[in-house]
Design a protein around this motif. Structure first.
Motif, PDB file in Angstrom:
ATOM      1  N   LEU A 106      26.858  15.133   1.738  1.00 22.66           N
ATOM      2  CA  LEU A 106      26.408  14.742   0.548  1.00 22.66           C
ATOM      3  C   LEU A 106      25.844  16.185  -0.354  1.00 22.66           C
ATOM      4  CD1 LEU A 106      23.737  11.915   1.000  1.00 22.66           C
ATOM      5  CD2 LEU A 106      26.239  11.831   0.451  1.00 22.66           C
ATOM      6  N   PHE A 107      25.032  16.863   0.584  1.00 24.07           N
ATOM      7  CA  PHE A 107      24.625  18.223  -0.273  1.00 24.07           C
ATOM      8  C   PHE A 107      25.157  19.389   0.220  1.00 24.07           C
ATOM      9  CE2 PHE A 107      20.737  15.085   0.115  1.00 24.07           C
ATOM     10  CZ  PHE A 107      20.211  15.283  -1.097  1.00 24.07           C
ATOM     11  N   ASP A 108      25.299  20.090  -0.842  1.00 23.44           N
ATOM     12  CA  ASP A 108      26.233  21.299  -0.972  1.00 23.44           C
ATOM     13  C   ASP A 108      25.600  22.356   0.049  1.00 23.44           C
ATOM     14  OD1 ASP A 108      28.542  22.570  -2.163  1.00 23.44           O
ATOM     15  OD2 ASP A 108      27.101  23.866  -3.404  1.00 23.44           O
ATOM     16  N   ASP A 109      24.504  22.304   0.212  1.00 23.75           N
ATOM     17  CA  ASP A 109      23.732  23.374   0.736  1.00 23.75           C
ATOM     18  C   ASP A 109      22.692  22.809   2.106  1.00 23.75           C
ATOM     19  OD1 ASP A 109      21.299  24.652   1.440  1.00 23.75           O
ATOM     20  OD2 ASP A 109      21.627  26.075  -0.449  1.00 23.75           O
ATOM     21  N   SER A 110      22.881  23.486   3.278  1.00 24.32           N
ATOM     22  CA  SER A 110      22.258  22.744   4.099  1.00 24.32           C
ATOM     23  C   SER A 110      20.593  22.915   4.303  1.00 24.32           C
ATOM     24  CB  SER A 110      22.818  23.287   5.645  1.00 24.32           C
ATOM     25  OG  SER A 110      22.486  24.555   5.617  1.00 24.32           O
ATOM     26  N   THR A 111      20.208  23.894   3.578  1.00 26.73           N
ATOM     27  CA  THR A 111      19.012  23.967   3.419  1.00 26.73           C
ATOM     28  C   THR A 111      18.285  22.935   2.391  1.00 26.73           C
ATOM     29  OG1 THR A 111      19.122  26.569   3.423  1.00 26.73           O
ATOM     30  CG2 THR A 111      17.097  25.779   2.520  1.00 26.73           C
ATOM     31  N   MET A 112      19.263  22.634   1.313  1.00 26.23           N
ATOM     32  CA  MET A 112      18.709  21.478   0.576  1.00 26.23           C
ATOM     33  C   MET A 112      18.882  20.108   1.294  1.00 26.23           C
ATOM     34  SD  MET A 112      20.611  20.631  -3.179  1.00 26.23           S
ATOM     35  CE  MET A 112      20.257  22.215  -3.930  1.00 26.23           C
ATOM     36  N   THR A 113      19.737  19.903   2.239  1.00 30.78           N
ATOM     37  CA  THR A 113      19.830  18.670   2.922  1.00 30.78           C
ATOM     38  C   THR A 113      18.600  18.469   3.749  1.00 30.78           C
ATOM     39  OG1 THR A 113      22.134  19.216   3.197  1.00 30.78           O
ATOM     40  CG2 THR A 113      21.042  17.432   4.608  1.00 30.78           C
ATOM     41  N   PHE A 134      18.723  15.967  -5.635  1.00 36.00           N
ATOM     42  CA  PHE A 134      17.346  16.847  -4.705  1.00 36.00           C
ATOM     43  C   PHE A 134      16.115  17.075  -5.795  1.00 36.00           C
ATOM     44  CE2 PHE A 134      14.987  20.634  -3.835  1.00 36.00           C
ATOM     45  CZ  PHE A 134      14.626  20.339  -2.670  1.00 36.00           C
ATOM     46  N   GLU A 135      16.378  17.151  -7.097  1.00 34.46           N
ATOM     47  CA  GLU A 135      15.323  17.283  -7.916  1.00 34.46           C
ATOM     48  C   GLU A 135      14.526  15.914  -8.042  1.00 34.46           C
ATOM     49  OE1 GLU A 135      14.195  19.950  -9.880  1.00 34.46           O
ATOM     50  OE2 GLU A 135      15.777  21.294  -9.510  1.00 34.46           O
ATOM     51  N   LEU A 136      15.258  14.831  -8.230  1.00 33.77           N
ATOM     52  CA  LEU A 136      14.626  13.664  -8.194  1.00 33.77           C
ATOM     53  C   LEU A 136      13.963  13.215  -7.016  1.00 33.77           C
ATOM     54  CD1 LEU A 136      14.675  10.799  -9.578  1.00 33.77           C
ATOM     55  CD2 LEU A 136      16.473  10.149  -8.378  1.00 33.77           C
ATOM     56  N   ILE A 137      14.491  13.475  -6.023  1.00 34.97           N
ATOM     57  CA  ILE A 137      13.603  13.251  -4.559  1.00 34.97           C
ATOM     58  C   ILE A 137      12.606  14.294  -4.487  1.00 34.97           C
ATOM     59  CG2 ILE A 137      13.722  13.765  -2.069  1.00 34.97           C
ATOM     60  CD1 ILE A 137      16.684  13.001  -2.372  1.00 34.97           C
ATOM     61  N   ALA A 138      12.518  15.538  -4.693  1.00 34.45           N
ATOM     62  CA  ALA A 138      11.319  16.523  -4.887  1.00 34.45           C
ATOM     63  C   ALA A 138      10.389  16.196  -6.023  1.00 34.45           C
ATOM     64  CB  ALA A 138      11.689  17.797  -5.139  1.00 34.45           C
ATOM     65  N   HIS A 139      10.648  15.521  -7.238  1.00 36.11           N
ATOM     66  CA  HIS A 139       9.916  15.131  -8.216  1.00 36.11           C
ATOM     67  C   HIS A 139       9.125  14.029  -7.949  1.00 36.11           C
ATOM     68  CE1 HIS A 139       8.310  14.725 -12.184  1.00 36.11           C
ATOM     69  NE2 HIS A 139       8.693  13.512 -12.099  1.00 36.11           N
ATOM     70  N   ARG A 140       9.588  13.009  -7.086  1.00 33.43           N
ATOM     71  CA  ARG A 140       8.868  11.698  -6.783  1.00 33.43           C
ATOM     72  C   ARG A 140       8.073  12.059  -5.521  1.00 33.43           C
ATOM     73  NH1 ARG A 140      10.201   7.599  -9.889  1.00 33.43           N
ATOM     74  NH2 ARG A 140       9.389   6.061  -8.611  1.00 33.43           N
ATOM     75  N   ASP A 176       0.837  -1.259   0.010  1.00 31.49           N
ATOM     76  CA  ASP A 176       0.048   0.061   0.084  1.00 31.49           C
ATOM     77  C   ASP A 176       0.903   1.166  -0.019  1.00 31.49           C
ATOM     78  OD1 ASP A 176      -2.284  -1.534  -0.099  1.00 31.49           O
ATOM     79  OD2 ASP A 176      -2.854  -1.104   2.160  1.00 31.49           O
ATOM     80  N   TRP A 177       1.981   1.360   0.612  1.00 36.20           N
ATOM     81  CA  TRP A 177       2.967   2.219   0.409  1.00 36.20           C
ATOM     82  C   TRP A 177       3.263   3.120  -0.742  1.00 36.20           C
ATOM     83  CZ3 TRP A 177       7.980   1.239  -1.247  1.00 36.20           C
ATOM     84  CH2 TRP A 177       8.130  -0.102  -1.348  1.00 36.20           C
ATOM     85  N   LEU A 178       3.124   2.041  -1.804  1.00 34.30           N
ATOM     86  CA  LEU A 178       3.382   2.332  -3.034  1.00 34.30           C
ATOM     87  C   LEU A 178       2.608   3.328  -3.558  1.00 34.30           C
ATOM     88  CD1 LEU A 178       4.672  -0.675  -5.005  1.00 34.30           C
ATOM     89  CD2 LEU A 178       6.117   1.127  -4.313  1.00 34.30           C
ATOM     90  N   LYS A 179       1.297   3.250  -3.095  1.00 36.23           N
ATOM     91  CA  LYS A 179      -0.069   4.081  -3.588  1.00 36.23           C
ATOM     92  C   LYS A 179       0.076   5.596  -3.353  1.00 36.23           C
ATOM     93  CE  LYS A 179      -3.398   0.298  -3.447  1.00 36.23           C
ATOM     94  NZ  LYS A 179      -4.127  -0.291  -2.539  1.00 36.23           N
ATOM     95  N   HIS A 180       1.010   5.987  -2.017  1.00 38.46           N
ATOM     96  CA  HIS A 180       1.185   7.250  -1.980  1.00 38.46           C
ATOM     97  C   HIS A 180       2.555   7.699  -1.837  1.00 38.46           C
ATOM     98  CE1 HIS A 180       2.186   6.079   2.200  1.00 38.46           C
ATOM     99  NE2 HIS A 180       1.272   5.295   2.343  1.00 38.46           N
ATOM    100  N   GLY A 181       3.214   6.931  -2.681  1.00 43.13           N
ATOM    101  CA  GLY A 181       4.760   7.613  -2.662  1.00 43.13           C
ATOM    102  C   GLY A 181       5.473   7.186  -1.561  1.00 43.13           C
ATOM    103  N   GLY A 182       4.950   6.396  -0.861  1.00 44.38           N
ATOM    104  CA  GLY A 182       5.924   5.997   0.324  1.00 44.38           C
ATOM    105  C   GLY A 182       7.524   5.605   0.118  1.00 44.38           C
ATOM    106  N   ASN A 183       8.252   5.862   0.920  1.00 43.32           N
ATOM    107  CA  ASN A 183       9.670   5.383   0.602  1.00 43.32           C
ATOM    108  C   ASN A 183       9.936   4.345   1.622  1.00 43.32           C
ATOM    109  OD1 ASN A 183      10.025   7.385  -1.242  1.00 43.32           O
ATOM    110  ND2 ASN A 183       9.917   8.872   0.209  1.00 43.32           N
ATOM    111  N   ILE A 237      15.707  15.714   3.271  1.00 43.16           N
ATOM    112  CA  ILE A 237      15.269  14.699   4.086  1.00 43.16           C
ATOM    113  C   ILE A 237      13.815  14.840   4.672  1.00 43.16           C
ATOM    114  CG2 ILE A 237      15.759  13.931   6.781  1.00 43.16           C
ATOM    115  CD1 ILE A 237      18.796  14.845   6.221  1.00 43.16           C
ATOM    116  N   ASP A 238      13.425  16.055   4.704  1.00 47.68           N
ATOM    117  CA  ASP A 238      11.936  16.337   4.980  1.00 47.68           C
ATOM    118  C   ASP A 238      11.146  15.450   4.155  1.00 47.68           C
ATOM    119  OD1 ASP A 238      10.495  17.635   6.880  1.00 47.68           O
ATOM    120  OD2 ASP A 238       9.981  19.047   5.343  1.00 47.68           O
ATOM    121  N   ARG A 239      11.480  15.426   2.826  1.00 48.37           N
ATOM    122  CA  ARG A 239      10.465  14.883   2.026  1.00 48.37           C
ATOM    123  C   ARG A 239      10.654  13.338   2.073  1.00 48.37           C
ATOM    124  NH1 ARG A 239      11.571  19.665  -0.155  1.00 48.37           N
ATOM    125  NH2 ARG A 239      10.217  20.791  -1.729  1.00 48.37           N
ATOM    126  N   LEU A 240      11.883  12.901   2.252  1.00 47.94           N
ATOM    127  CA  LEU A 240      12.212  11.403   2.091  1.00 47.94           C
ATOM    128  C   LEU A 240      11.300  10.873   3.513  1.00 47.94           C
ATOM    129  CD1 LEU A 240      15.716  11.109   1.075  1.00 47.94           C
ATOM    130  CD2 LEU A 240      13.803  10.270  -0.294  1.00 47.94           C
TER     131      LEU A 240
END
Length: 196
Positions: A158-165, A132-138, A43-50, A169-172
Motif C-alpha cells: 500500500l505504502f510507497d515507502d517502508s518507513t511510512m508503512t 498517512f497524513e490522515l492516520i497521523a492527524h487523527r 470509551d475507546w472513542l475518548k482517547h482516539g482508539g481504533n 501501522i505504529d500509530r494505528l
C-alpha cells in the motif's frame, strides 16, 4: 430522534448493515459480545482508539464496521463512513489546492471515521502520503475503523515507502482492537443459506 436521523444521513453508512442482521456463526475470529461491547462501552472513542478489521473479501468486515457505526449513532456520536479510495481522492484534491490541513480538520467533527477497503488503495506516492497524513492527524485524537483485505505484513504493497508503512501501522495499533475475520466468504454462505 430527529438528531439521530440527521447523524444517520450525514454518516452515509451502508443500508441495513446492523448488528442484529449479522450471522456470527459464519465467520471465525469475531464474536457478537466483542462487537456489542465496542458499541455499548465506547470509551475507546475518548482517547482516539481504533478498530482494525482484517480478512479476505466477503467475510463481513464492512458489515461489522457499519454495525458499530449504527450503534454509536444511536448514542449520539458523529460518524462518517467512506470508501478508502474516495477519501484518498478527496484528500489528494485538497492537497493539490493546498487545503489538505483544512480538509483533515473538517473531518475532526467526526469522533469516528470508518475507512472501508484500505487494501484497494493504489500504491502511488500521492495516494499513500495523504492516507498517512490522515492516520497521523487523527492519532490519539479521533478514532478510526479500518477494514482491509491485506494484513499488516502486506501493507508494504500500500505504502510507497517502508518507513511510512511502519509509522502508519505504529500509530494505528497503539490504541487498537484488532479483529481478524476468517472463514469462507460470508456473502457466499449467506446467499447459499437463503437459497435452501
Amino acid at each position: 430522534m430527529q438528531n439521530c436521523q440527521r447523524l444517520l444521513k450525514d454518516a452515509k453508512l451502508p443500508v441495513g448493515k446492523h448488528l442484529s442482521s449479522f450471522d456470527f456463526t459464519l465467520v471465525d475470529g469475531v464474536s457478537k459480545p466483542l462487537v456489542a461491547d465496542l458499541i455499548t462501552q465506547p470509551d475507546w472513542l475518548k482517547h482516539g482508539g481504533n478498530i482494525l478489521l482484517f480478512g479476505a473479501s466477503g467475510l463481513g468486515k464492512t458489515h461489522i464496521a457499519s454495525s458499530i457505526g449504527y450503534g454509536l449513532i444511536e448514542q449520539g456520536h458523529k460518524i462518517k463512513f467512506v470508501a478508502a479510495s474516495a477519501i484518498v481522492q478527496q484528500l489528494q484534491q485538497a492537497k493539490r489546492h493546498l487545503r489538505l490541513q483544512d480538509e483533515l480538520v473538517k473531518l475532526d467533527k467526526y469522533s469516528l471515521l470508518i475507512v472501508d477497503d484500505v487494501g484497494y488503495v493504489r500504491k502511488t506516492e500521492q495516494e499513500t502520503s495523504v492516507l498517512f497524513e490522515l492516520i497521523a492527524h487523527r492519532y490519539e485524537r479521533h478514532s478510526m475503523i479500518i477494514t482491509s483485505n491485506k494484513s499488516f505484513e502486506q501493507w508494504d504493497e500500500l505504502f510507497d515507502d517502508s518507513t511510512m508503512t511502519v509509522a502508519a501501522i505504529d500509530r494505528l495499533v497503539h490504541h487498537a482492537t484488532i479483529i481478524h475475520c476468517e472463514g469462507e466468504s460470508y456473502r457466499r454462505k449467506t446467499a447459499l443459506n437463503k437459497s435452501k
